[in-house]
Motif scaffolding. Structure first.
Motif, PDB file in Angstrom:
ATOM      1  N   LEU A 249      14.632 -38.557 -41.510  1.00 45.14           N
ATOM      2  CA  LEU A 249      15.529 -38.728 -40.367  1.00 45.14           C
ATOM      3  C   LEU A 249      16.698 -39.658 -40.670  1.00 45.14           C
ATOM      4  CD1 LEU A 249      13.004 -38.938 -37.407  1.00 45.14           C
ATOM      5  CD2 LEU A 249      14.022 -36.951 -38.476  1.00 45.14           C
ATOM      6  N   SER A 573      10.413 -42.117 -32.057  1.00 42.86           N
ATOM      7  CA  SER A 573      11.122 -42.350 -30.798  1.00 42.86           C
ATOM      8  C   SER A 573      10.968 -43.818 -30.416  1.00 42.86           C
ATOM      9  CB  SER A 573      10.523 -41.500 -29.679  1.00 42.86           C
ATOM     10  OG  SER A 573      10.489 -40.161 -30.063  1.00 42.86           O
TER      11      SER A 573
ATOM     12  N   ASN B  87      17.050 -42.774 -28.577  1.00 36.60           N
ATOM     13  CA  ASN B  87      17.081 -41.950 -29.788  1.00 36.60           C
ATOM     14  C   ASN B  87      16.126 -40.764 -29.686  1.00 36.60           C
ATOM     15  OD1 ASN B  87      14.537 -42.953 -30.371  1.00 36.60           O
ATOM     16  ND2 ASN B  87      15.068 -43.713 -32.406  1.00 36.60           N
ATOM     17  N   TYR B  88      15.772 -40.403 -28.459  1.00 36.88           N
ATOM     18  CA  TYR B  88      14.844 -39.293 -28.286  1.00 36.88           C
ATOM     19  C   TYR B  88      15.239 -38.480 -27.058  1.00 36.88           C
ATOM     20  CZ  TYR B  88      13.165 -42.678 -24.910  1.00 36.88           C
ATOM     21  OH  TYR B  88      13.115 -43.580 -23.880  1.00 36.88           O
ATOM     22  N   VAL B 109       8.147 -36.967 -25.667  1.00 37.03           N
ATOM     23  CA  VAL B 109       9.446 -37.278 -26.270  1.00 37.03           C
ATOM     24  C   VAL B 109       9.520 -36.705 -27.680  1.00 37.03           C
ATOM     25  CG1 VAL B 109       9.695 -39.412 -24.956  1.00 37.03           C
ATOM     26  CG2 VAL B 109       8.713 -39.482 -27.243  1.00 37.03           C
ATOM     27  N   GLU B 110      10.748 -36.452 -28.098  1.00 34.95           N
ATOM     28  CA  GLU B 110      10.970 -35.942 -29.455  1.00 34.95           C
ATOM     29  C   GLU B 110      12.243 -36.621 -29.977  1.00 34.95           C
ATOM     30  OE1 GLU B 110       8.968 -33.808 -31.040  1.00 34.95           O
ATOM     31  OE2 GLU B 110      10.218 -33.512 -32.800  1.00 34.95           O
ATOM     32  N   PRO B 111      12.189 -37.223 -31.180  1.00 35.79           N
ATOM     33  CA  PRO B 111      13.392 -37.892 -31.689  1.00 35.79           C
ATOM     34  C   PRO B 111      14.547 -36.902 -31.794  1.00 35.79           C
ATOM     35  CG  PRO B 111      11.495 -38.433 -33.050  1.00 35.79           C
ATOM     36  CD  PRO B 111      11.055 -37.367 -32.097  1.00 35.79           C
ATOM     37  N   ARG B 113      16.947 -37.026 -33.735  1.00 35.64           N
ATOM     38  CA  ARG B 113      17.234 -36.738 -35.153  1.00 35.64           C
ATOM     39  C   ARG B 113      16.385 -35.581 -35.668  1.00 35.64           C
ATOM     40  NH1 ARG B 113      20.005 -41.030 -37.560  1.00 35.64           N
ATOM     41  NH2 ARG B 113      20.174 -42.804 -36.159  1.00 35.64           N
ATOM     42  N   ASN B 114      15.165 -35.476 -35.152  1.00 42.52           N
ATOM     43  CA  ASN B 114      14.305 -34.363 -35.529  1.00 42.52           C
ATOM     44  C   ASN B 114      14.876 -33.045 -35.020  1.00 42.52           C
ATOM     45  OD1 ASN B 114      12.062 -34.421 -37.076  1.00 42.52           O
ATOM     46  ND2 ASN B 114      10.705 -35.175 -35.480  1.00 42.52           N
ATOM     47  N   GLN B 124      25.377 -36.432 -36.598  1.00 43.31           N
ATOM     48  CA  GLN B 124      25.177 -37.864 -36.760  1.00 43.31           C
ATOM     49  C   GLN B 124      24.697 -38.403 -35.425  1.00 43.31           C
ATOM     50  OE1 GLN B 124      28.821 -39.794 -37.920  1.00 43.31           O
ATOM     51  NE2 GLN B 124      27.850 -41.807 -38.049  1.00 43.31           N
ATOM     52  N   PHE B 125      23.831 -39.433 -35.461  1.00 41.94           N
ATOM     53  CA  PHE B 125      23.385 -40.014 -34.188  1.00 41.94           C
ATOM     54  C   PHE B 125      23.602 -41.516 -34.213  1.00 41.94           C
ATOM     55  CE2 PHE B 125      20.175 -42.276 -31.746  1.00 41.94           C
ATOM     56  CZ  PHE B 125      20.460 -41.781 -30.490  1.00 41.94           C
ATOM     57  N   SER B 126      24.061 -42.072 -33.087  1.00 39.30           N
ATOM     58  CA  SER B 126      24.158 -43.524 -32.951  1.00 39.30           C
ATOM     59  C   SER B 126      23.439 -43.949 -31.689  1.00 39.30           C
ATOM     60  CB  SER B 126      25.619 -43.980 -32.854  1.00 39.30           C
ATOM     61  OG  SER B 126      26.288 -43.696 -34.053  1.00 39.30           O
ATOM     62  N   GLU B 127      22.499 -44.863 -31.837  1.00 40.56           N
ATOM     63  CA  GLU B 127      21.786 -45.375 -30.666  1.00 40.56           C
ATOM     64  C   GLU B 127      22.647 -46.447 -30.001  1.00 40.56           C
ATOM     65  OE1 GLU B 127      17.197 -46.278 -30.153  1.00 40.56           O
ATOM     66  OE2 GLU B 127      18.334 -48.097 -30.522  1.00 40.56           O
ATOM     67  N   ALA B 128      23.421 -46.030 -29.038  1.00 37.67           N
ATOM     68  CA  ALA B 128      24.331 -46.948 -28.376  1.00 37.67           C
ATOM     69  C   ALA B 128      24.704 -46.360 -27.026  1.00 37.67           C
ATOM     70  CB  ALA B 128      25.584 -47.155 -29.223  1.00 37.67           C
ATOM     71  N   ALA B 144      25.920 -51.218 -28.756  1.00 34.92           N
ATOM     72  CA  ALA B 144      24.488 -51.068 -29.054  1.00 34.92           C
ATOM     73  C   ALA B 144      23.772 -52.369 -28.762  1.00 34.92           C
ATOM     74  CB  ALA B 144      24.292 -50.704 -30.518  1.00 34.92           C
ATOM     75  N   ILE B 189      11.611 -42.756 -19.301  1.00 32.68           N
ATOM     76  CA  ILE B 189      10.279 -43.026 -19.848  1.00 32.68           C
ATOM     77  C   ILE B 189       9.860 -44.473 -19.571  1.00 32.68           C
ATOM     78  CG2 ILE B 189       9.077 -43.351 -22.041  1.00 32.68           C
ATOM     79  CD1 ILE B 189       9.134 -40.509 -21.438  1.00 32.68           C
TER      80      ILE B 189
END
Lengths: 575, 575
Positions: A249, A573, B87-88, B109-111, B113-114, B124-128, B144, B189
């Motif tokens: 990932l 996650s 991120n999920y 939940v599922e990431p 990115r997966n 691309q992923f940014s957790e923000a 973030a 969640i």
């Protein structure tokens, strides 16, 4: 007459004429329904105002020791009240697996109410923390809610007839500056969940577009302090998590990850056999886990950690994204306070005798990580042992006299047995024989001299789940047979005093220990110096842990977690 | 030549002689390896300095809309950058089940990115969190770490060519005092986990020896505000949790538990068929859930809640241990800020056209709960429609002229179709016919008059997962066929303007809705007015939800959670 109608009639009779109870019990025993009627009588009593008040046992803690005690209790003549800030028992050996999601947190816990319900006894539970023990008034003071910050604090006190302290320890920081503020511990379920969140958080943070390569490397520097089984297993789990799951990932980050293991001693896993230590160190080197031996941490900063290298004496500072601190067990503040009350200063834990009773208290027991057994020295009692053995007061001990007490000596002072085994002596007679030929007749001076080295074999028990669980079961067993053993004591001869001890002393049985090293490799050290390393031990580990889990629910969940991990990998996650 | 060596050679050739690429692509297409070579060429390009820069699509949010967009994207000619504080992706319809542990949080939940990895695209992923959208400079500003409080805040900005806003809504408090501070929401969640903790905490608190019966009753008063599907399902789940599982562990407390459901309207589940509403109300009454209709909450205190009863006008105050607030969706502050920039004042959400494009912005789309489609009114365009249809400019519309545009009208203005169906008219000709006999020739006034009531059929789409998911998939499909549809537009005629719209407008397909009512009973309302209530619907619910889950992993986990619940019940450990 059916059983239920019998029950109601009997209850009413007891209720109305309490003094009849004994004769009715006798009659019922004769009629063959003894046990049931007796139990009914007791519960009927407690319903109608405690004419025969049950003894109240207060248990502090729901860890290995406390839970094992509750599970093993059978005697319904006690009211048990369990107090713990956690309403569940956690299977702590799987904690390192929880940090990376190999096993889910909820799979390794079981509500204590579930466990106590199955025991069939009258067990009350309060989710609260005991903050003060008052042995003079047989009271404990408790407080609920300071952790959760949900509903404010609620305070109350509980009276006890017997108190069982099984509160465990806390992570030992050795007063190293910055540890409390900046390091992550690995003792509780919450700790494991916090670590899991933090690991993912670091990977997400390092993925942000504004983060430089330099900064990525800093963020992804994981430092584990302490080369014991927990620290080693966590480092191995983290390595597997990164290289089996996160690499897919976060492919661009994997080269920046660095895991460092700092150990103050000469080797990691130093309580294990040399073969295991060597294997682990080599495997970690192959995996790219940087093992720094002889490295004592002197400071943990917010973003860096400093350690003094024993060889050079230099202090080396390195950046970190996260420090996991796992260097052993310290005393909890409430226990420390209680130790002060008892005058137990400078002891590493609450001191008990060999029957787990706190020294200086008749009705308080302590077990698990918060307690340490003060094994009585042979040399302290050498004169009274000699006198007791010397039945004819001749000042000399002959073979016959000696044989009468040798069993009691070995039971009361287990270090004698260990010493004999270590020196490959068949029995105590061998130890006392002056030479091969001479017959056994010794005086006190010779007796003293022969036993002088025996006490060196005394060792503190390790702070492990195995010890705590055995202690809990042992103590419950004593409570179950309290009345029986009052009449028929089964313990060794009292050398200072008259008669025999009521119970046999607690004796720890070591069933071996595992050290999972990651990549489906586990080291196992089993009794009899049997060492096994590799995938077969991993399967042994799986099966032992699955069988040891506290309930069928947790067993099913953990096994399905393992299966899920094999098929789908670990989840990343951030929840 | 193997494929991998071909790849390397081709990459090198492209790298060194970029201008050759097109001819090589042509050659390769001729040789039969077209698609692969084309993709390789593109990735080789982006590796060597973006000579053909890809268009950058920034997606804000990983909810139903955003995730569905990412999953459906196929065209590799975009760089996709997803920004979300989570991120999920969470399967929100199962959130009420998570509150009581019927299903575990991690199972739903599922990431992201997966999910994006499986799409095979460059995502691309940014957790923000995006805190500001700047449409003038095609930039979003992100931050973030403000939630997690782990590593301080990190800010950055991202440029975009296309922006897709799918940030969802927030719980709507209607500015009721005390809600934000004292109520629990049920949107994320984390909310579900917090509720789960709180429920157990209340039971533990009520078990403490110092708590009076009065106080126990207060603590165990659960109030659910809002009789929509989420509120109703939560109340039902809570009832089941209490009466199936907690009753065994807290037997003395069960009689003190009270669940109250407050609904401001006349009925709970008022978007459902009357039969379902009635069934649900009766079932809740039987279960002892107190349903108070016409009860509008005016204040939520720390320990009590006040509601105004519509009938009497009185304000009734009752104690509560916990309030769960589930009354609908409001606008997030960042979206509000963006709406202000665009001059969209007093709208219930970000306004888009029927192609989900934000009004006033060419390259910004909005979907899901944060957006609302501004369906164009027929009456606004009535003159241009008439003119476009009246090809010979006669001022009159005859049957032939009309037939040419009727399809476009119905596609562009779906309310026409709904109106026809509602009034049981076969087609638009029927609507326009003056009487049974007369032939179809109408002037503009008559045309206006006939269509005057059509716009009354316009409705906002509900804020559901179904709508959001369909919007995400629709938009991705548009992106996938962007170039194709540029050449061959497939949308309806442009009445104001020349030619046709590039794409068909978004059209929502309703597949029905479930309302789980607890005790293995579910109400289902399916298209075509088909209503089903009971255990069979529960099994339908199980199978639909299992099939809709986002991955095989979540599917396996949720199904095993359901199985675990049947066998072992729900867990009540407070973690």
């Amino acid at each position: 007459m059916s059983w239920s109608s019998f029950y109601h009639t009997a209850s009413r009779v007891f209720h109305e004429y309490p003094s009849w109870s004994k004769s009715v019990v006798v009659c019922t025993i004769i009629s063959g329904g003894g046990l049931v009627a007796y139990n009914d009588a007791r519960s009927a009593y407690s319903d109608c105002g405690d004419q025969i008040p049950k003894k109240k046992v207060v248990v502090l803690g729901t860890g290995w020791a406390g839970t094992s005690f509750v599970k093993t209790m059978k005697d319904p003549s006690y009211d048990i009240h369990v107090v713990s800030p956690r309403n569940y028992f956690a299977f702590t050996p799987l904690l390192p697996s929880v940090t990376c999601g190999t096993v889910e947190a909820r799979s390794v816990v079981e509500p204590i109410r579930n466990i106590s319900r199955k025991s069939g006894l009258n067990v009350q539970f309060s989710e609260a923390e005991c903050y003060k023990i008052d042995p003079k008034n047989n009271k404990v003071y408790c407080r609920a809610g300071q952790d959760k910050k949900l509903d404010g604090i609620e305070e109350f006190s509980i009276d006890y007839d017997y108190l069982i302290i099984a509160m465990g320890g806390r992570s030992n920081t050795f007063n190293t500056p910055g540890v409390q503020e900046n390091a992550y511990f690995l003792k509780e379920i919450e700790d494991a969940l916090r670590i899991r969140q933090k690991v993912i958080n670091l990977f997400e943070r390092a993925s942000l577009p504004s983060i430089s390569v330099e900064e990525k490397k800093k963020l992804l520097s994981f430092v584990v302090v302490g080369g014991g089984p927990t620290g080693v297993e966590f480092a191995a789990e983290l390595h597997d998590f990164v290289h089996e799951d996160l690499c897919k990932l976060y492919p661009s980050l994997i080269n920046h990850v660095k895991i460092t293991l700092l150990e103050a001693g000469d080797h990691i896993l130093n309580m294990f056999d040399k073969r295991i230590t060597e294997f682990a160190e080599k495997k970690f080197n192959r995996n790219g886990i940087d093992v720094k031996l002889g490295s004592m941490v002197v400071k943990v900063g917010e973003k860096d950690i400093s350690a003094k290298e024993r060889g050079s004496g230099q202090v080396v500072t390195m950046p970190h994204g996260m420090v996991v601190w796992s260097t052993g067990i310290g005393v909890r503040p409430e226990i420390l306070d209680f130790m002060k009350q008892l005058g137990q200063i400078n002891r590493r834990a609450l001191v008990t005798d060999e029957w787990l009773r706190v020294e200086g208290c008749d009705n308080i027991y302590a077990l698990g990580d918060c307690a340490t057994i003060n094994q009585r020295r042979v040399m302290e009692d050498i004169a009274v042992i000699f006198n007791k053995a010397d039945k004819n007061n001749s000042g000399m001990l002959d073979l016959k006299e000696f044989k009468n007490v040798v069993g009691d000596i070995i039971e009361r002072y287990p270090q004698v047995d260990i010493y004999l085994k270590k020196n490959q002596m068949k029995d105590m007679a061998t130890l006392l024989k002056k030479s091969q030929e001479s017959s056994l007749t010794v005086d006190i001076e010779y007796f003293k001299d022969a036993l002088s080295k025996v006490d060196s074999q005394m060792k503190n028990l390790p702070a492990t789940a195995q010890v705590a669980a055995q202690q809990g079961a042992y103590l419950a067993d004593c409570f179950n047979r309290m009345e029986l053993c009052e009449k028929y004591p089964e313990g060794p001869l009292r050398f200072r005093g008259i008669g025999r001890h009521r119970f046999r002393a607690f004796r720890y049985k070591h069933f071996g220990q595992f050290a999972p090293l990651g990549g489906e490799q586990t080291a196992a050290q089993l009794p009899g110096d049997w060492v096994s390393i590799g995938q077969s031990s991993q399967w042994l580990w799986y099966s032992v842990y699955a069988s040891k889990l506290v309930s069928w629910r947790t067993r099913a969940l953990v096994i399905s977690d393992w299966g899920r991990r094999f098929i789908f990998g670990r989840d990343s996650s951030q929840i």
